[in-house]
Design a protein around this motif. Structure first.
Motif, PDB file in Angstrom:
ATOM      1  N   LYS A 119       0.822  -1.200   0.000  1.00  0.00           N
ATOM      2  CA  LYS A 119       0.000   0.000   0.000  1.00  0.00           C
ATOM      3  C   LYS A 119       0.861   1.257   0.000  1.00  0.00           C
ATOM      4  N   ARG A 120       1.978   1.241   0.722  1.00  0.00           N
ATOM      5  CA  ARG A 120       2.846   2.412   0.725  1.00  0.00           C
ATOM      6  C   ARG A 120       3.435   2.635  -0.655  1.00  0.00           C
ATOM      7  N   SER A 123       0.917   4.225  -2.699  1.00  0.00           N
ATOM      8  CA  SER A 123       0.739   5.614  -2.300  1.00  0.00           C
ATOM      9  C   SER A 123       1.835   6.495  -2.894  1.00  0.00           C
ATOM     10  N   LEU A 138      -2.218  -1.680  -7.856  1.00  0.00           N
ATOM     11  CA  LEU A 138      -3.308  -1.826  -6.896  1.00  0.00           C
ATOM     12  C   LEU A 138      -4.202  -2.989  -7.288  1.00  0.00           C
TER      13      LEU A 138
END
Lengths: 305, 99
Positions: A119-120, A123, A138
């Protein structure tokens, strides 16, 4: 001093429970606690508090506080994936994105089950503007970690930001499968469907949102929160449906009795704005004028002016 | 408050009935005929204490909490559902506004 500690701890726990990101307040309250070394007295809550304080400090660029929190956490939990994520976030704030991405790659090679690192990475890709790559990564991530509601909602937001509203509704449908009791995601689905120009689907999902949140309330209650927004949505959809013929990409049938639905939505929104008695809600006159002439069938409508 | 009073009174009544039973049994033992049924007024006292105790406990109980999902969702806000903290961006204007 201990009374203010208690209230500070209470509000910090509240922020953690409600995902609030009030970084400046967290920093002010947390610095008191950190300086008085309350971390040793807090017991198990101390580590969640330190993580929260570290993230808030990075948000407002107080890197010394963040470093101190991460140092304490790393001392207590060596080799922890959560501390690795915190270290990565701290790096993101000062290092260029390529360095950070390489760091995350190394971490993933060592342990490929650390969902938070994926997820980082995503981001960082979003932040640097590489939207297509972010969407690809994703989707890959969600293939493996299907039950991550946050990920599906993030994918929907990414698609919406590129005006791909149909793909966004598909992502949100997965979120709805995983969290069916949550009216906020139903509302988001309805609004995305409206943007995707699938008005029958939108009106159906707006009504589903109202049903989800108001299932157990009586007929005479005042709508609040999600309900008002969803009733606005129903009113908008009815207006569009009566002005032009709409086809539905998802082949949802039109609701019967559109006029009655229109009147009900009008009545519900106006009740919400008339509920205060003498101190009425702001924008009340605007809402009344936007709703249009209210003399359609006066006997049925009974909102208080 | 009434519930607590009932509960206390019922407890005292039960203790009194128990003591009376003990006294009655020691009375029978001293008379040499330990087999005898309990006098009906002690039984009545115990049953009244039970009824009063149930009433007091019910009145004393705290108010019922909501159990439906919709009532729980009414306490949440749209901001916390939109937060998505796993993907949050920590490189933002905060560094320029707050430092």
């Amino acid at each position: 001093m201990s009374a203010s500690f208690g209230s500070a701890l209470h509000s910090l726990a509240n922020y953690r429970a409600h995902n609030t990101r009030a970084s400046q307040e967290v920093l002010e309250k947390g610095k008191l606690l950190l300086n008085s070394n309350a971390a040793s007295k807090l017991g198990d809550d101390a580590w969640a508090f330190l993580e929260q304080l570290a993230l808030a400090a990075i948000d407002v660029a107080k890197y010394d506080v963040a470093d101190e929190c991460i140092r304490q956490l790393a001392a207590k939990f060596p080799e922890s994936p959560r501390v690795d994520v915190l270290t990565g976030i701290r790096m993101e704030a000062t290092q260029p994105p390529e360095t950070v991405l390489k760091f995350y790659e190394e971490l993933l090679e060592a342990d490929s089950s650390n969902a938070a690192i994926y997820k980082r990475q995503i981001s960082v890709l979003i932040r640097t503007g590489k939207i297509e790559q972010a969407v690809l990564k994703l989707s890959e991530y969600l293939d493996t970690f299907y039950s991550d509601v946050e990920g599906w909602v993030e994918l929907a937001e990414l698609y919406s930001s590129c005006n791909q509203y149909t793909f966004a509704t598909q992502a949100l449908s997965h979120a709805l499968l995983l969290a069916p009791q949550n009216p906020f995601y139903v509302l988001q689905f309805a609004e995305t469907a409206y943007s995707a120009d699938d008005i029958p689907l939108a009106v159906k999902m707006f009504m589903l949102a109202i049903d989800t949140v108001d299932r157990h309330t009586s007929d005479e209650s005042i709508p609040t929160g999600v309900s008002i927004r969803a009733w606005y949505g129903v009113k908008l959809c009815c207006r569009v449906l009566s002005e032009r013929s709409c086809s539905s990409a998802s082949e949802t049938p039109l609701p019967k009795n559109l006029n009655l639905l229109d009147e009900l939505a009008t009545e519900r929104v106006l009740t919400a704005y008339s509920a205060g008695g003498t101190d009425n809600a702001t924008g009340r006159e605007l809402v009344f004028s936007w709703m249009g002439p209210s003399d359609r069938s006066g006997s049925r409508l009974h909102f208080v002016h | 408050m009434l519930g607590r009073f009932f509960l206390l009174f019922a407890t005292l009544l039960v203790l009194h009935a128990a003591f009376s039973t003990y006294e009655h049994l020691s009375h029978l033992k001293s008379l040499g005929k330990p087999e005898g049924s309990l006098p009906y007024d002690i039984v009545l006292e115990a049953i009244i204490a039970l009824a009063l105790g149930i009433l007091g406990a019910s009145l004393n109980a705290s108010s019922l909490k909501e159990t439906t999902w919709s009532s729980e969702m009414k306490t949440r806000s749209i901001d916390e559902m939109d937060a998505r903290l796993g993907f949050a961006n920590y490189v933002n204007r905060g560094r320029n506004i707050f430092s």
